[in-house]
Design an enzyme around this catalytic site. Structure first.
Site, short mmCIF file in Angstrom:
data_model
loop_
_atom_site.label_atom_id
_atom_site.label_comp_id
_atom_site.label_asym_id
_atom_site.label_seq_id
_atom_site.Cartn_x
_atom_site.Cartn_y
_atom_site.Cartn_z
N CYS A 103 3.07 -2.09 22.05
CA CYS A 103 2.24 -3.14 22.69
C CYS A 103 2.89 -3.71 23.94
O CYS A 103 2.17 -4.20 24.82
CB CYS A 103 1.98 -4.27 21.70
N LYS A 155 -8.17 -3.91 21.94
CA LYS A 155 -8.37 -5.01 20.96
C LYS A 155 -9.75 -5.64 21.13
O LYS A 155 -10.30 -6.20 20.19
CB LYS A 155 -7.29 -6.08 21.14
N GLU A 191 -17.67 -3.76 11.26
CA GLU A 191 -17.03 -3.92 9.95
C GLU A 191 -15.95 -5.01 9.97
O GLU A 191 -15.45 -5.40 8.92
CB GLU A 191 -16.44 -2.60 9.46
N GLU A 237 0.84 -1.20 0.00
CA GLU A 237 0.00 0.00 0.00
C GLU A 237 0.88 1.25 0.00
O GLU A 237 0.62 2.21 -0.74
CB GLU A 237 -0.91 -0.01 1.25
N CYS A 278 -2.46 -0.42 13.01
CA CYS A 278 -2.63 -1.68 13.76
C CYS A 278 -2.87 -1.49 15.25
O CYS A 278 -3.11 -2.45 15.96
CB CYS A 278 -1.49 -2.64 13.51
N GLU A 322 -11.90 -3.39 19.16
CA GLU A 322 -11.65 -3.59 17.73
C GLU A 322 -12.36 -4.85 17.22
O GLU A 322 -13.01 -4.82 16.17
CB GLU A 322 -10.13 -3.72 17.49
#
Ligand code: SF4
Ligand code: SF4
Ligand code: SF4
Ligand code: FES
Length: 571
Positions: free
Chosen positions: A502, A357, A365, A281, A298, A360
C-alpha cells in the site's frame, strides 16, 4: 566504462547507459516526457532530441553512449527543436491548468516553464473532441490531456500484467486507449491506479469523492466518521513538502477534526481485527484440511485481478474482508449500537492509499445488514487536496490523538501498509496462539523489503510452515501459475496488487525519487517498533470487541459481518 563529453564536460558511465542517464550524472536534465527511469524505452515524444558530433539530432532517451562521443544539449538548434516539439504537443492539449488535477505537479507544465511558454504564446489550440471516460467509480481518463507517451500502457502491461491499454491507429493519429476502444469498466482493468502514478500529466486521475464527503459533513442529520489507512500517515506529508516517510498521524487527526469529522479512527485497529479473523481462518485450514495455500484478500486490486484472471484459484483466497471493510462493518453495527445511532445516520469515510478501494467499497456484497460498510473513499492525494482547500497549515498544525474506541492499534496493524506486513502481523499472532509461547523476536526480516517475491519458513509446534510474500500483479501471476501447476509448497501467501504494497498504492502521492517507497516503508516499521502492543491479539480494544459483540473469532457473527465471497469476473 565509456568516456564521453556532454556540454564540454567529461563523463564516464557504464557501457549501455543512455545519453539521458549519462547527462543526469553530471546534473544536466534533458527534457523528457515518455521516458521513465523504471520503464523500457519508448521514443514516442521526441522532446529529448540533442545534438551529436556531426550536428545530427538524436533521441537522448534511446541512444546509448559510445566512446569519445560528444553531445550538446543546449545549443540554439537543440533548444529550438525541443521547444518546437513542445509546442506541437501543446497545440493538441487541453490547457485548463487551473482546473487540472496535476496543476503544480505536471511534467508538461514544468517544461512550459523551462521553455518560457505561456498559454497566450500559442496561436492555435486544436484539441480534438474526446469523451472523458468516467464510467467507473475509481479512475477517470481525460483524453484531451493525453500526450500519447505510452507510460500508462507500459506499467499496465509490464508491471501489472493486466494489459488493457494499447496504442491504436497509426502515425499522428495513434493514442493509448483500452483495447477494442472500450471504456475502462468494460475491460479487465483492476483499478490499481498504477497508470495514474506514471502519467506525466493530468490525463488519468482518481474519481474524486471530496464533494460527497463535504456534503455529508454539512448534513446535520449525519454522524460522519473517518478511518485512516496505515500507509497514508507516512506519505501525505509529501504533498506539504515534508520528507517522504514523515510520520504525520497527529497532523492528519487534527486536520480532519477541523474539517468537521465527528470522530477520527485508525484503520490499523481493523487491520488487527483482520489478522485475528485471517489468523484463525488459517489455523482452521491447517488443522481441518482446508484449501492451501491460503492467500490474503485485503488488496482490492489483487482481488479484482484474481476474479478476472484466476477464477480457478478463488478457493485459495481468505474469505476475510479487507481492514477498510471490516472497519465499516463494525462502524455500522457495534459502534452504531454503542452510540445509539441508527446505521443509516452514520456516514463512514475511508482515507486510503488506493484507487481500487473505491471500487471495493462500491461492491454490492460489502454491506452490513443492508447498510454499506463504507460510504465514501478518499485517496491520500484527495486528503491532501481536502486539507489544502480548507486553508490548514498541515505541517504546523498541533497534533491530536485518534479517538476512542477504534484509535488503539498494535504495531502489527501499522505494518499492514508495507509489502510483507500482513504476513509478519499474521505470523506474530498465529505463532503465539498456536504455541501459547511469546515470540523471542517479533521481526520477520525475510518478508520485509522491496524484492518482488519473498519467502520464509517458520517452525510452529515442530511443523515447518512455508510462506511467500508477493507484490505487483506481474509477480502475482508467477505465483498463481505455480499454485495452478501444483508446484507450490506454500501454506500462506500474501499478495498485494501494488509494488511495495500500500505504500506504493495508486492513490498515493506521485513518488519523486526511487527511494520514496523505501522511506515510507521504513517509517511504518518505526511506528511498529514504538508501539506498546505489537501483536494484533494483544490489542485490548480487539479483545473487548470479541467479548462484548463478536463472540468467537471466525464465529457466526464474525462471518456474517467480516467475511465475504468472490466470483469470476471474466469480460
Ligand atoms: S496536464 Fe499539465 S499542462 Fe495540461 S492542463 Fe493539466 S496541469 Fe496543465
Ligand atoms: S488502473 Fe491498473 S489495471 Fe487499470 S489501466 Fe491502470 S494500470 Fe492498468
Ligand atoms: S494517459 Fe498519460 S501515461 Fe497514458 S499515454 Fe496519455 S499522457 Fe501518457
Ligand atoms: S523522452 Fe525521448 S522520445 Fe520521449
Amino acid at each position: 566504462m565509456v568516456n564521453l563529453i556532454i556540454d564540454n564536460k567529461e563523463v564516464q558511465v557504464p557501457k549501455g547507459t543512455t545519453i539521458i542517464e549519462a547527462a543526469k550524472k553530471i546534473h544536466i536534465k534533458i527534457p523528457s516526457l515518455c521516458h521513465h527511469p523504471d520503464q523500457t524505452v519508448k521514443g514516442n515524444c521526441r522532446i529529448c532530441l540533442v545534438e551529436n558530433d556531426w550536428g545530427k539530432l538524436v533521441a537522448a532517451c534511446s541512444t546509448k553512449v559510445s566512446e569519445g562521443m560528444k553531445i550538446k544539449t543546449n545549443t540554439k538548434f537543440v533548444r529550438d527543436t525541443q521547444k518546437g516539439v513542445l509546442e506541437l504537443i501543446l497545440a493538441n492539449h487541453n490547457q485548463d491548468c487551473l482546473k487540472c488535477d496535476r496543476n503544480g505537479n505536471c511534467e508538461l507544465q514544468d517544461l512550459c516553464e523551462r521553455f518560457n511558454i505561456s498559454n497566450n504564446s500559442l496561436d492555435e489550440n486544436i484539441v480534438e473532441a474526446h469523451e472523458i471516460d468516467d464510467f467507473n467509480c475509481s479512475i477517470v481518463r481525460d483524453y484531451s490531456k493525453c500526450i500519447k507517451c505510452g507510460r500508462c500502457a507500459d506499467v499496465c502491461r509490464e508491471v501489472q500484467n493486466v494489459d488493457v491499454l494499447a496504442a491504436t491507429n497509426r502515425g499522428a493519429e495513434y493514442e493509448f486507449i483500452p483495447r477494442f476502444d472500450r471504456k475502462l469498466h468494460e475491460t479487465e482493468c483492476v483499478f490499481c491506479g498504477q497508470c495514474i502514478k506514471v502519467c506525466p500529466v493530468g490525463a488519468i486521475y482518481e474519481k474524486s469523492s471530496i464533494d460527497q464527503v463535504l456534503t455529508a459533513i454539512d448534513d446535520e442529520a449525519l454522524h460522519v466518521i473517518v478511518q485512516i489507512a496505515p500507509a497514508v500517515r507516512v506519505s501525505v506529508g509529501e504533498l506539504f513538502n515534508l520528507e517522504p516517510g514523515s510520520i504525520t498521524e497527529g497532523q492528519i487527526v487534527s486536520s480532519l477534526k477541523r474539517i468537521g469529522f465527528e470522530r477520527v479512527f485508525d484503520t490499523n485497529f481493523s487491520a488487527d481485527l483482520t489478522i485475528i479473523e485471517e489468523g484463525y481462518e488459517l489455523i482452521d485450514r491447517i488443522t481441518n484440511g482446508g484449501k492451501l495455500p491460503m492467500i490474503t484478500s485485503c488488496s482490492p486490486g489483487w482481488i479484482n485481478y484474481v476474479e478476472g484472471h484466476g477464477e480457478d484459484l478463488l478457493g485459495h483466497l481468505s474469505t476475510c474482508k479487507s481492514p477498510q471493510q471490516m472497519f465499516g462493518a463494525i462502524s455500522k453495527t457495534y459502534y452504531a449500537e454503542k452510540l445509539g445511532i441508527h446505521p443509516s445516520k452514520i456516514f463512514t469515510v475511508s482515507i486510503m492509499p488506493c484507487t481500487a478501494k473505491k471500487f471495493e467499497a462500491n461492491r454490492e456484497e460489502m454491506n452490513s445488514y443492508g447498510f454499506p460498510d463504507v460510504d465514501a473513499v478518499l485517496t491520500t492525494r484527495e486528503l491532501g487536496r481536502l486539507i489544502k482547500s480548507q486553508g490548514i497549515d498541515f505541517a504546523n498544525v498541533e497534533e491530536e490523538a485518534f479517538d476512542a474506541p477504534f484509535g488503539i492499534a498494535s504495531g502489527a496493524g501499522a505494518i499492514f501498509g508495507a509489502s510483507g506486513g500482513v504476513m509478519e502481523a499474521a505470523l506474530r499472532s498465529v505463532y503465539e496462539i498456536l504455541t501459547k509461547q511469546e515470540l523471542e523476536k517479533l521481526e520477520f526480516e525475510e518478508v520485509r523489503g522491496m524484492q518482488g517475491i519473498k519467502e520464509a519458513t517458520v517452525n510452529i509446534n515442530g511443523n515447518d510452515i512455508k510462506v511467500a510474500v508477493v507484490h505487483g500483479l506481474g509477480n502475482a501471476k508467477k505465483v498463481m501459475e505455480e499454485i495452478r501447476e501444483g508446484k507450490s509448497d506454500y501454506t500462506f501467501v500474501e499478495i498485494m496488487g501494488c509494488t511495495g504494497g500500500c505504500i506504493g498504492g495508486g492513490g498515493q502521492p506521485i513518488e519523486k525519487t526511487k527511494e520514496t517507497k523505501q522511506k515510507r516503508m521504513n517509517a511504518l516499521y518505526t511506528i511498529d517498533s514504538n508501539k506498546e502492543h505489537r501483536s494484533s491479539h494483544k490489542n485490548p480494544t480487539i479483545i473487548k470487541l470479541y467479548e462484548e459483540f463478536l463472540g468467537e473469532p471466525n464465529g457466526h457473527k464474525a462471518h456474517v459481518l467480516l467475511h465475504t465471497t468472490y466470483k469470476g469476473r471474466k469480460l
